[in-house]
Design a protein around this motif. Structure first.
Motif, PDB file in Angstrom:
ATOM      1  N   SER A 213       0.968  -1.191   0.105  1.00  0.00           N
ATOM      2  CA  SER A 213      -0.045   0.053   0.061  1.00  0.00           C
ATOM      3  C   SER A 213       0.744   1.273  -0.044  1.00  0.00           C
ATOM      4  CB  SER A 213      -0.959   0.019   1.212  1.00  0.00           C
ATOM      5  OG  SER A 213      -0.232  -0.053   2.529  1.00  0.00           O
ATOM      6  N   ALA A 214       1.961   1.174   0.404  1.00  0.00           N
ATOM      7  CA  ALA A 214       2.752   2.299   0.652  1.00  0.00           C
ATOM      8  C   ALA A 214       3.290   2.616  -0.848  1.00  0.00           C
ATOM      9  CB  ALA A 214       4.129   1.992   1.646  1.00  0.00           C
ATOM     10  N   TYR A 215       3.448   1.725  -1.736  1.00  0.00           N
ATOM     11  CA  TYR A 215       4.009   1.869  -3.112  1.00  0.00           C
ATOM     12  C   TYR A 215       2.800   2.262  -3.764  1.00  0.00           C
ATOM     13  CZ  TYR A 215       5.160   0.608  -7.841  1.00  0.00           C
ATOM     14  OH  TYR A 215       5.309   0.702  -9.040  1.00  0.00           O
ATOM     15  N   SER A 216       1.782   2.008  -3.454  1.00  0.00           N
ATOM     16  CA  SER A 216       0.275   2.751  -4.518  1.00  0.00           C
ATOM     17  C   SER A 216       0.255   4.083  -3.883  1.00  0.00           C
ATOM     18  CB  SER A 216      -0.892   1.945  -3.898  1.00  0.00           C
ATOM     19  OG  SER A 216      -0.631   0.525  -4.405  1.00  0.00           O
ATOM     20  N   TRP A 217       0.138   4.433  -2.638  1.00  0.00           N
ATOM     21  CA  TRP A 217      -0.068   5.871  -2.074  1.00  0.00           C
ATOM     22  C   TRP A 217       0.968   6.812  -2.632  1.00  0.00           C
ATOM     23  CZ3 TRP A 217      -4.705   6.581  -1.475  1.00  0.00           C
ATOM     24  CH2 TRP A 217      -5.650   5.711  -0.656  1.00  0.00           C
ATOM     25  N   ALA A 218       2.429   6.288  -2.497  1.00  0.00           N
ATOM     26  CA  ALA A 218       3.472   6.943  -3.214  1.00  0.00           C
ATOM     27  C   ALA A 218       3.318   7.281  -4.508  1.00  0.00           C
ATOM     28  CB  ALA A 218       4.682   6.365  -2.982  1.00  0.00           C
ATOM     29  N   LEU A 220       0.445   7.203  -6.034  1.00  0.00           N
ATOM     30  CA  LEU A 220      -0.688   8.469  -6.508  1.00  0.00           C
ATOM     31  C   LEU A 220      -0.297   9.722  -6.028  1.00  0.00           C
ATOM     32  CD1 LEU A 220      -3.686   6.421  -5.214  1.00  0.00           C
ATOM     33  CD2 LEU A 220      -3.277   7.063  -7.597  1.00  0.00           C
ATOM     34  N   SER A 221       0.382   9.866  -4.728  1.00  0.00           N
ATOM     35  CA  SER A 221       0.885  11.197  -4.455  1.00  0.00           C
ATOM     36  C   SER A 221       1.870  12.070  -5.405  1.00  0.00           C
ATOM     37  CB  SER A 221       1.858  10.844  -2.960  1.00  0.00           C
ATOM     38  OG  SER A 221       2.053  12.382  -2.665  1.00  0.00           O
ATOM     39  N   SER A 368       1.371  19.161  -4.486  1.00  0.00           N
ATOM     40  CA  SER A 368       0.079  18.489  -4.253  1.00  0.00           C
ATOM     41  C   SER A 368      -0.926  19.555  -3.659  1.00  0.00           C
ATOM     42  CB  SER A 368       0.279  17.513  -3.378  1.00  0.00           C
ATOM     43  OG  SER A 368       1.120  16.372  -3.757  1.00  0.00           O
ATOM     44  N   ALA A 369      -0.406  20.516  -2.805  1.00  0.00           N
ATOM     45  CA  ALA A 369      -1.162  21.405  -1.977  1.00  0.00           C
ATOM     46  C   ALA A 369      -2.188  22.320  -2.967  1.00  0.00           C
ATOM     47  CB  ALA A 369      -0.509  22.330  -1.328  1.00  0.00           C
ATOM     48  N   TYR A 370      -1.643  22.993  -3.987  1.00  0.00           N
ATOM     49  CA  TYR A 370      -2.375  23.787  -5.029  1.00  0.00           C
ATOM     50  C   TYR A 370      -3.346  22.911  -6.128  1.00  0.00           C
ATOM     51  CZ  TYR A 370       0.624  24.897  -8.793  1.00  0.00           C
ATOM     52  OH  TYR A 370       1.516  24.893  -9.572  1.00  0.00           O
ATOM     53  N   ALA A 371      -2.708  21.746  -6.366  1.00  0.00           N
ATOM     54  CA  ALA A 371      -3.218  20.874  -7.533  1.00  0.00           C
ATOM     55  C   ALA A 371      -4.613  20.700  -6.997  1.00  0.00           C
ATOM     56  CB  ALA A 371      -2.638  19.677  -7.601  1.00  0.00           C
ATOM     57  N   VAL A 372      -5.011  20.499  -5.694  1.00  0.00           N
ATOM     58  CA  VAL A 372      -6.187  19.997  -5.427  1.00  0.00           C
ATOM     59  C   VAL A 372      -7.401  20.936  -5.774  1.00  0.00           C
ATOM     60  CG1 VAL A 372      -5.543  18.577  -3.396  1.00  0.00           C
ATOM     61  CG2 VAL A 372      -6.231  20.617  -2.914  1.00  0.00           C
ATOM     62  N   PHE A 373      -6.913  22.274  -6.126  1.00  0.00           N
ATOM     63  CA  PHE A 373      -7.848  23.211  -6.436  1.00  0.00           C
ATOM     64  C   PHE A 373      -8.017  23.517  -7.797  1.00  0.00           C
ATOM     65  CE2 PHE A 373      -6.315  24.414  -2.118  1.00  0.00           C
ATOM     66  CZ  PHE A 373      -7.315  24.614  -1.404  1.00  0.00           C
ATOM     67  N   GLY A 441      -5.978  10.912  10.456  1.00  0.00           N
ATOM     68  CA  GLY A 441      -6.251   9.567  10.129  1.00  0.00           C
ATOM     69  C   GLY A 441      -6.105   9.063   8.455  1.00  0.00           C
ATOM     70  N   VAL A 442      -7.121   8.223   8.285  1.00  0.00           N
ATOM     71  CA  VAL A 442      -7.307   7.933   6.869  1.00  0.00           C
ATOM     72  C   VAL A 442      -7.751   9.195   6.029  1.00  0.00           C
ATOM     73  CG1 VAL A 442      -7.595   5.381   7.419  1.00  0.00           C
ATOM     74  CG2 VAL A 442      -9.644   6.833   7.500  1.00  0.00           C
ATOM     75  N   GLY A 443      -8.323  10.147   6.552  1.00  0.00           N
ATOM     76  CA  GLY A 443      -8.787  11.378   5.813  1.00  0.00           C
ATOM     77  C   GLY A 443      -7.763  11.822   4.992  1.00  0.00           C
ATOM     78  N   SER A 444      -6.446  11.587   5.268  1.00  0.00           N
ATOM     79  CA  SER A 444      -5.445  12.192   4.325  1.00  0.00           C
ATOM     80  C   SER A 444      -5.178  11.602   3.047  1.00  0.00           C
ATOM     81  CB  SER A 444      -4.285  12.307   4.886  1.00  0.00           C
ATOM     82  OG  SER A 444      -4.023  10.781   5.320  1.00  0.00           O
ATOM     83  N   ARG A 445      -5.733  10.340   2.944  1.00  0.00           N
ATOM     84  CA  ARG A 445      -5.864   9.495   1.847  1.00  0.00           C
ATOM     85  C   ARG A 445      -5.991  10.132   0.434  1.00  0.00           C
ATOM     86  NH1 ARG A 445      -4.426   3.981   3.079  1.00  0.00           N
ATOM     87  NH2 ARG A 445      -2.821   4.212   5.143  1.00  0.00           N
ATOM     88  N   PRO A 446      -7.285  10.506   0.616  1.00  0.00           N
ATOM     89  CA  PRO A 446      -7.832  11.113  -0.814  1.00  0.00           C
ATOM     90  C   PRO A 446      -6.856  12.338  -1.359  1.00  0.00           C
ATOM     91  CG  PRO A 446      -9.772  10.891   0.687  1.00  0.00           C
ATOM     92  CD  PRO A 446      -8.497  10.668   1.451  1.00  0.00           C
ATOM     93  N   TYR A 447      -6.345  13.041  -0.383  1.00  0.00           N
ATOM     94  CA  TYR A 447      -5.471  14.211  -0.957  1.00  0.00           C
ATOM     95  C   TYR A 447      -4.243  13.565  -1.763  1.00  0.00           C
ATOM     96  CZ  TYR A 447      -1.961  18.072  -0.080  1.00  0.00           C
ATOM     97  OH  TYR A 447      -1.249  18.877  -0.278  1.00  0.00           O
ATOM     98  N   THR A 448      -3.964  12.409  -1.619  1.00  0.00           N
ATOM     99  CA  THR A 448      -2.838  11.859  -2.306  1.00  0.00           C
ATOM    100  C   THR A 448      -3.027  11.785  -3.840  1.00  0.00           C
ATOM    101  OG1 THR A 448      -3.437   9.704  -1.792  1.00  0.00           O
ATOM    102  CG2 THR A 448      -1.837  10.604  -0.346  1.00  0.00           C
ATOM    103  N   PHE A 449      -4.233  11.811  -4.221  1.00  0.00           N
ATOM    104  CA  PHE A 449      -4.612  11.677  -5.564  1.00  0.00           C
ATOM    105  C   PHE A 449      -5.581  13.014  -5.857  1.00  0.00           C
ATOM    106  CE2 PHE A 449      -6.995   8.431  -3.611  1.00  0.00           C
ATOM    107  CZ  PHE A 449      -8.475   8.606  -3.875  1.00  0.00           C
ATOM    108  N   GLY A 450      -5.367  13.920  -5.075  1.00  0.00           N
ATOM    109  CA  GLY A 450      -6.532  15.041  -5.253  1.00  0.00           C
ATOM    110  C   GLY A 450      -6.680  15.627  -6.523  1.00  0.00           C
ATOM    111  N   TRP A 451      -5.816  15.944  -7.312  1.00  0.00           N
ATOM    112  CA  TRP A 451      -6.138  16.435  -8.570  1.00  0.00           C
ATOM    113  C   TRP A 451      -7.129  15.562  -9.244  1.00  0.00           C
ATOM    114  CZ3 TRP A 451      -6.447  16.029 -13.968  1.00  0.00           C
ATOM    115  CH2 TRP A 451      -6.379  16.899 -14.785  1.00  0.00           C
ATOM    116  N   LEU A 452      -6.919  14.189  -9.515  1.00  0.00           N
ATOM    117  CA  LEU A 452      -7.637  13.598 -10.253  1.00  0.00           C
ATOM    118  C   LEU A 452      -9.239  13.204  -9.503  1.00  0.00           C
ATOM    119  CD1 LEU A 452      -5.057  10.650 -10.887  1.00  0.00           C
ATOM    120  CD2 LEU A 452      -6.093  12.189 -12.439  1.00  0.00           C
TER     121      LEU A 452
END
Length: 522
Positions: A213-218, A220-221, A368-373, A441-452
């Motif tokens: 899972s660390a590979y997948s999240w890295a 996407l991030s 990542s920070a401003y890509a989510v907008f 917690g797990v709330g940070s997970r969506p942020y790793t692929f925030g633009w998509l």
């Protein structure tokens, strides 16, 4: 109540075919570009994109991804996939402005590229004047920058100023020069990387250091971070396409062109970092740190010069002009393109870019920070243009404060709601990235692929709302372009040249002489 005015600060606003007697809403730089003033041809746009691609940020992407534990193959794949995605969003950005948010983002990028440019000046000065690198530091260490770096930052900032007052039509010559000089220099560095290490170093033999899972999240991030780098161009392409003399249909070339050119540059970054690690014992993701190890002063100077030219070109094409366009849209009575670019340059000092670029990790977090907008914004622009309005806009109505695009009290509530739906899921992760002490917690997970996530979520909601509650007043039967407005209102679209005038005169002038032939090609 009396109005506070400063008439001497207003820009010169000649008669506009789009102001409808109220020059509060536009000025000469904000009006659509008339036919005779469009100088950009196919070659100009190719040079523009080559100029945008060849910059230190593109070089650093793959190395930054590797530094978080992924392998070089994953890094190359992420860069290619990211720009393949971005290439579809760019043609949908048609004559739109992002307002204050767009200006802020462009100014942020301007400061980062100015910092990169300052680093190149530091290496160049060190090659010419070796004692410069040993200057005594008079800046506190907590500020993240020393005296010689601050001097270099100021000098590069100063070098940019003359280019900030140039008209965009003249800037294409800068991009053409850069598109020749910089690729040659960087390919030479790639050759050095393979010759000096007999194959490019051991980095090409290494695999990913993380699994599961660390590979997948890295993955996407990192993908979100790379998209964030050029997500701004997916929403401000009109800054230069408005000067185009060619059809927008040729923009389909972006789909294969962008992934190829950007991935190739990232490969150069990987090969060079790998060669540097083998020869000097340290993996340098910053190209200027790598160049600084070279024993030849002339090689250091010319390599640094290529990166300085790269930073200069991309700062003008992708940042200062974009900020100026957004500021002009916000304050057309007081800001034009020239003033907007200069204002961008002065505001750059307030954003302390040397702290943003302190490490690969913070660099990727910033992306990542401003890509989510920007993902939701790009979705609204693309689907509004292609799906909702089916490429049919009334250009004149776009300049009317109470026209068909006024929506509800000047706000398209469908776009606002769709934007919030795309952004809100990323907020826990966004907050955690700003303050890691806040546990989400797990709330940070969506942020790793925030633009998509933001792009997909916003597009579904926006299209759904626009179909259910259609803005019928804006759904016109045919497009009304700027040329039609100029023609109907009898606005002179050119100057008298030879036996003709306007477009006819321009064509007559272009038919004769080497300059006319060159203009047609470019």
């Amino acid at each position: 109540m009396p109005t506070f005015k400063r008439p001497h600060l207003k820009v010169d606003q000649p008669g506009s075919a789009f102001a409808d007697g109220n020059q509060r809403w536009t000025n000469k730089d904000l009006d659509p570009v008339p036919r005779h003033a469009r100088k950009w041809g196919v070659v100009s746009f190719i040079a523009y994109w080559v100029s945008d691609a060849f910059n230190a940020a593109t070089w650093q992407f793959a190395a930054g991804i590797i530094s978080v534990g992924l392998g070089w193959r994953e890094a190359i794949g992420i860069v290619a996939l990211a720009f393949f995605i971005v290439s579809f969003a760019i043609p949908g950005a048609r004559e739109s402005q992002l307002g204050l948010l767009g200006a802020i983002l462009a100014i942020f990028w301007f400061t980062i590229q100015t910092m990169n440019g300052g680093n190149t000046v530091r290496v160049m000065l060190g090659a010419i004047w070796p004692s410069f690198l040993t200057l005594e530091n008079h800046i506190p260490e907590s500020q993240g920058i020393d005296t010689k770096s601050m001097i270099s930052f100021f000098l590069f900032w100063l070098i940019q100023v003359p280019f900030l007052v140039m008209h965009p039509n003249n800037l294409r010559w800068l991009f053409m020069v850069k598109s020749v000089v910089v690729p040659i220099a960087w390919i030479a560095i790639l050759v050095w990387a393979f010759v000096a290490t007999d194959g490019g170093g051991h980095l090409f033999e290494e695999k990913s250091k993380i699994q599961g899972s660390a590979y997948s999240w890295a993955f996407l991030s990192s993908l979100t971070s790379v998209i964030g780098n050029y997500a701004t161009l997916s929403v401000n392409q009109a800054d230069f396409s408005s000067y185009s003399r060619v059809s927008v249909k040729w923009q389909i070339v972006y789909v294969p062109f962008l992934p190829i050119i950007f991935t190739f540059i990232s490969f150069i970054g990987i090969a060079s970092a790998s060669a540097g690690a083998e020869r000097y014992g340290i993996l340098e993701w910053d190209p200027m740190a790598l160049v600084s190890h070279w024993p030849s002063r002339s090689c250091r100077f010319f390599a640094a010069f290529s990166f300085a030219l790269a930073a200069l070109g991309v700062n003008i094409s992708a940042n200062s002009l974009s900020a100026a366009n957004d500021l002009t849209a916000l304050f057309p009575q007081y800001v034009n393109i020239r003033r907007g670019q200069l204002l961008c340059a002065f505001l750059a000092w307030a954003l302390v870019p040397w702290k943003i670029l302190a490490s690969a990790g913070s660099f990727l977090n910033f992306m990542s920070a401003y890509a989510v907008f920007l993902g939701p914004i790009a979705a609204i622009m693309v689907f509004d243009f292609y799906v909702i309005h089916r490429r049919r806009y009334d250009t004149l109505a776009l300049y009317q404060p109470h026209g068909i695009y006024c929506y509800w009290h000047g706000v398209n509530w469908r776009a606002v709601l769709a934007f919030l739906v795309g952004v809100i899921p990323n907020m826990p992760g966004f907050i955690n990235s700003i303050n890691p002490n806040i546990d989400v917690g797990v709330g940070s997970r969506p942020y790793t692929f925030g633009w998509l996530l933001g792009f997909v979520g916003t597009s579904i909601v926006y299209v759904g709302l626009s179909k259910a509650w259609a803005p019928r007043e804006t759904l016109i039967e045919r497009s009304v372009g700027p040329d039609e407005i100029y023609d109907v209102r009898g606005v002179d679209d050119g100057i008298s040249i030879g036996s003709g005038s306007g477009e006819e005169g321009l064509q007559t002038a272009e038919k004769g002489g080497w300059k006319g032939k060159l203009e047609r090609i470019l």
